[in-house]
Design an enzyme around this catalytic site. Structure first.
Site, short mmCIF file in Angstrom:
data_model
loop_
_atom_site.label_atom_id
_atom_site.label_comp_id
_atom_site.label_asym_id
_atom_site.label_seq_id
_atom_site.Cartn_x
_atom_site.Cartn_y
_atom_site.Cartn_z
N ASP A 145 7.24 -11.59 -0.74
CA ASP A 145 5.98 -11.88 -1.43
C ASP A 145 5.05 -12.53 -0.41
O ASP A 145 5.33 -13.63 0.08
CB ASP A 145 6.27 -12.82 -2.60
CG ASP A 145 5.03 -13.26 -3.36
OD1 ASP A 145 3.89 -13.03 -2.88
OD2 ASP A 145 5.20 -13.86 -4.44
N VAL A 169 -1.53 -7.04 -4.71
CA VAL A 169 -1.58 -8.14 -3.76
C VAL A 169 -2.82 -9.00 -4.00
O VAL A 169 -2.75 -10.23 -3.98
CB VAL A 169 -1.60 -7.59 -2.31
CG1 VAL A 169 -1.90 -8.68 -1.30
CG2 VAL A 169 -0.28 -6.93 -1.99
N ASP A 170 -3.95 -8.36 -4.24
CA ASP A 170 -5.21 -9.06 -4.46
C ASP A 170 -5.09 -10.05 -5.62
O ASP A 170 -5.45 -11.23 -5.51
CB ASP A 170 -6.31 -8.03 -4.71
CG ASP A 170 -7.71 -8.61 -4.71
OD1 ASP A 170 -7.92 -9.70 -4.13
OD2 ASP A 170 -8.61 -7.95 -5.25
N THR A 194 -1.71 1.29 -0.10
CA THR A 194 -0.59 2.14 -0.51
C THR A 194 -0.19 1.98 -1.98
O THR A 194 0.67 2.71 -2.46
CB THR A 194 0.66 1.88 0.36
OG1 THR A 194 1.08 0.53 0.20
CG2 THR A 194 0.37 2.18 1.82
#
Length: 178
Positions: free
Chosen positions: A9, A32-33, A121
């Site tokens: 993470d 992720v953002d 991705t």
């Protein structure tokens, strides 16, 4: 210079700066953002709002930075990856710019370590093998050409498929630490 590939993470990685796979609004999103904004807290969002007021967000391929808030790093470098549309809209070049522009900011901030996620991705559907090749080539090319403060670059992979692709692409190109 050492490059490390790991499956983890990114919000838990202790480095000088982490890279956020942001969207053009800089206001957080999914993947992720969203994780970076949630864990980093309101400080990141407030700085992103100031950047939006100043320049209207962040264009695809460009990068900006903020404080890291509650994250175990000093800075978040936000870059906007391209949405894959079959390779007809300069997606490869734009993805390469994400890495190059993030590294330019890392140099400007004199960072010693930086962690990259797998940009584009996820929901942006960039093919993982091609994205890994572009990420590694872009980073190695930058590091070979530029005088840099960086000592360590991490590629923090969300899944084992990406981790293996990065390891395979790095094999024989540069010292890989575990």
């Amino acid at each position: 210079m050492k490059i490390e590939v790991c499956s983890a993470d990114i919000t838990n990685i202790e480095v000088d700066g982490i890279v956020n796979a942001a969207n053009t609004s800089l206001l957080g999103g999914s993947g992720v953002d969203g994780a970076i904004h949630r864990k980093g807290g309101i400080e990141i969002l407030e700085e992103c709002k100031k950047i939006r007021s100043r320049q209207g967000g962040c264009k695809v391929g460009e990068a900006v930075y903020t404080v890291a808030g509650n994250l175990p790093s000093n800075y978040v470098i936000h870059t906007v990856g391209p949405v894959w549309s079959g390779g007809i809209n300069k997606e490869k070049e734009l993805l390469s710019l994400c890495y190059t522009n993030s590294l330019k900011i890392a140099n400007q901030l004199q960072l010693k370590s930086i962690a990259f996620p797998n940009i584009s991705t996820g929901i942006y559907k960039f093919p993982k093998p091609l994205a890994a090749e572009i990420a590694i080539s872009s980073v190695i090319n930058f590091l070979e050409k530029e005088n840099t403060s960086l000592i360590k670059v991490y590629f923090v992979c969300l899944d084992q498929e990406n981790e293996q692709l990065y390891r395979d692409n790095l094999r024989g190109r540069i010292e890989l630490t575990h």
